[in-house]
Design an enzyme around this catalytic site. Structure first.
Site, PDB file in Angstrom:
ATOM      1  N   GLU A 348       0.833  -1.196   0.000  1.00  0.00           N
ATOM      2  CA  GLU A 348       0.000   0.000   0.000  1.00  0.00           C
ATOM      3  C   GLU A 348       0.867   1.244   0.000  1.00  0.00           C
ATOM      4  O   GLU A 348       1.753   1.384   0.855  1.00  0.00           O
ATOM      5  CB  GLU A 348      -0.892   0.045   1.248  1.00  0.00           C
ATOM      6  N   CYS A 349       0.624   2.140  -0.905  1.00  0.00           N
ATOM      7  CA  CYS A 349       1.196   3.484  -0.915  1.00  0.00           C
ATOM      8  C   CYS A 349       2.721   3.438  -0.827  1.00  0.00           C
ATOM      9  O   CYS A 349       3.391   3.265  -1.840  1.00  0.00           O
ATOM     10  CB  CYS A 349       0.573   4.330   0.197  1.00  0.00           C
TER      11      CYS A 349
END
Length: 471
Positions: A348-349
């Site tokens: 994520e991210c």
């Protein structure tokens, strides 16, 4: 057992509710109480300071990502064994998910928890007008019990007297404390808000202690505790249980989960200063699904934990540690080899940036055919997403709610097999990556997910790790 509780809110962002909430947690903990800290919304950073103050994890209560029906159960789970709970709000008291009324606002969560609200008011540059402001917030929604005010950034004894007189005359809401302006408790910020507590170590501990001392000397803690004890029992709510959650079928998420995966496949979870964004429930769900969860720090580890069968890389600030991450070529090579061998990866991210070819011109893991760079533009907001392809995390067609928050951009922003599709006011968008080098074992995206809202994500990923280990 009923848990005394209160919600710390403000008319807007920047009023000082993080300082007051963290200070309350620290001050009550210093009294020998077990304090359970919580944060409304998706923020990862404030709970880090709360956790330092309380000596137990700070947990998020996000009605958009987890659903309103899970707020009370998640609260009871996080607050188990506590003497009192302090819930810090998000933005202004009534500000929620854009265009969705009160959903996910501090007021919404306060009502779901049946908790009294303490309003932190930035009193600088006003005196009698504070009464009008508090009166308006107290009367806006009769279902929200605004039960106290803490005045912040008060300039002097005379200023405090004027404020108290105005509130006594015009609002009917008691003043629980008046906090003077203090540079000593300032916490440094950068492009995404406060610097995470994990990055500041001794400085963060000192800042939290200072907040506790400031609040203890400025706020009537006995009155705060008395107010928290007026919160009624949460009738009908049972504590959230990770084992029960992974054992039931989800609604439109990652399909059905069964019994815990046997054999405890080892799932490595990135942490440390560069990857500090994590919800405690995510790891709890992985463990409940049968995984052995092993944290590691990519800034210092030169290899994945021995026997790794799955890899989770969450959010954080890799852009602040890009040179160190790039210099650790042994770990970068190990991650690339793991993904190439078919090992399941969820990123994520920050994890997305780390898996790309490069970040700000420096080599990263090279798992994904994308490069990232810092920009001046902030991308921020809740998203309703649909999975466009199968991945170790979710099947194609799964619908989930998440949150996007970054100042970087990936070029390209999506692969041939995008992770998600969603609609913005500017039109539809595809984003993220599923698969690497033709495989379907990697899921990487800017979208942050709270797995408590979709527990089958943990079951699906753990099953993928078990299958990879089995060969």
């Amino acid at each position: 057992m009923n848990i005394p509780r209160l919600v710390v809110a403000a008319p807007s962002s920047g009023a000082g509710k993080t300082t007051v909430a963290t200070g309350l947690i620290a001050a009550l903990t210093a009294r020998g109480l077990a304090v359970s800290p919580h944060k409304v919304g998706p923020d990862y950073i404030d709970p880090g300071y709360h956790g330092l103050a309380a000596g137990r994890p700070g947990r998020n209560l996000d009605a958009f990502m987890c659903g309103p029906e899970r707020i009370a159960p998640l609260f009871l789970h996080g607050a188990a064994g506590a003497d009192v709970a302090v819930v810090e709000g998000v933005m202004g008291l009534f500000d929620g998910a854009s265009g969705r009324g009160e959903l996910a606002s501090t007021a919404h969560v306060a009502k779901l928890l049946r908790a009294p609200v303490v309003l932190v008011v930035d009193a600088s540059s006003q005196s009698r007008s504070v009464a009008a402001l508090v009166h308006g917030f107290a009367s806006w929604d009769p279902e929200v019990r605004l039960a106290g005010v803490i005045l912040n950034r008060v300039a002097s004894d005379r200023h405090e007297q004027l404020l108290r007189e105005a509130l006594e005359e015009g609002s009917g809401v008691p003043v629980l404390g008046a906090v003077r302006r203090s540079a000593a408790v300032a916490t440094p910020s950068r492009h995404l808000g406060l610097i995470p507590a994990v990055e500041r170590s001794a400085e963060a501990l000192r800042a939290v202690a200072d907040m506790g001392e400031l609040v203890a000397g400025s706020v009537d803690l006995d009155a705060v505790l008395a107010l928290a004890r007026t919160a009624p029992p949460l009738a009908g709510a049972e504590p959230w249980d990770a084992t029960a959650e992974v054992g039931v079928r989800g609604s439109g998420a990652a399909g059905a989960a069964g019994a815990a995966v046997p054999g405890a496949p080892r799932i490595a979870v990135a942490g440390g200063a560069a990857f500090s964004f994590s919800y405690a429930e995510n790891a709890e769900l992985l463990a409940a699904a049968g995984a052995e969860v092993v944290p590691f720090d990519p800034l210092h580890a030169d290899a994945l934990p021995e026997g790794t069968a799955g890899l989770v890389i969450g959010g954080g600030f890799p852009e602040m540690y890009v040179r160190e991450l790039s210099a650790n070529d042994q770990l970068r090579s190990a991650i690339a080899a793991f993904a190439a061998a078919g090992g399941p990866v969820s990123a994520e991210c920050a994890g997305l940036l780390y898996l790309g070819r490069e970040l700000d011109g420096l080599p990263m893991c090279g798992v994904l055919d994308t490069s990232a760079r810092m920009t001046e533009r902030l991308t921020l907001g809740y998203r309703e997403a649909v999975a466009l392809h199968d991945s170790p995390l979710a099947p194609a067609g799964a619908r989930l709610r998440g949150h996007e928050f970054h100042r970087t951009v990936c070029e390209p922003g999506a692969g041939e097999r995008p992770a998600w599709g969603w609609r913005l006011p500017t039109g539809p968008r595809t984003e993220g990556f599923t698969g690497a080098a033709g495989a379907e074992n990697v899921h990487a995206s800017y979208l942050h997910l709270h797995w408590a809202g979709y527990p089958q994500l943990a079951a699906s990923f753990t099953a993928a790790a078990a299958a990879f280990r089995a060969g």
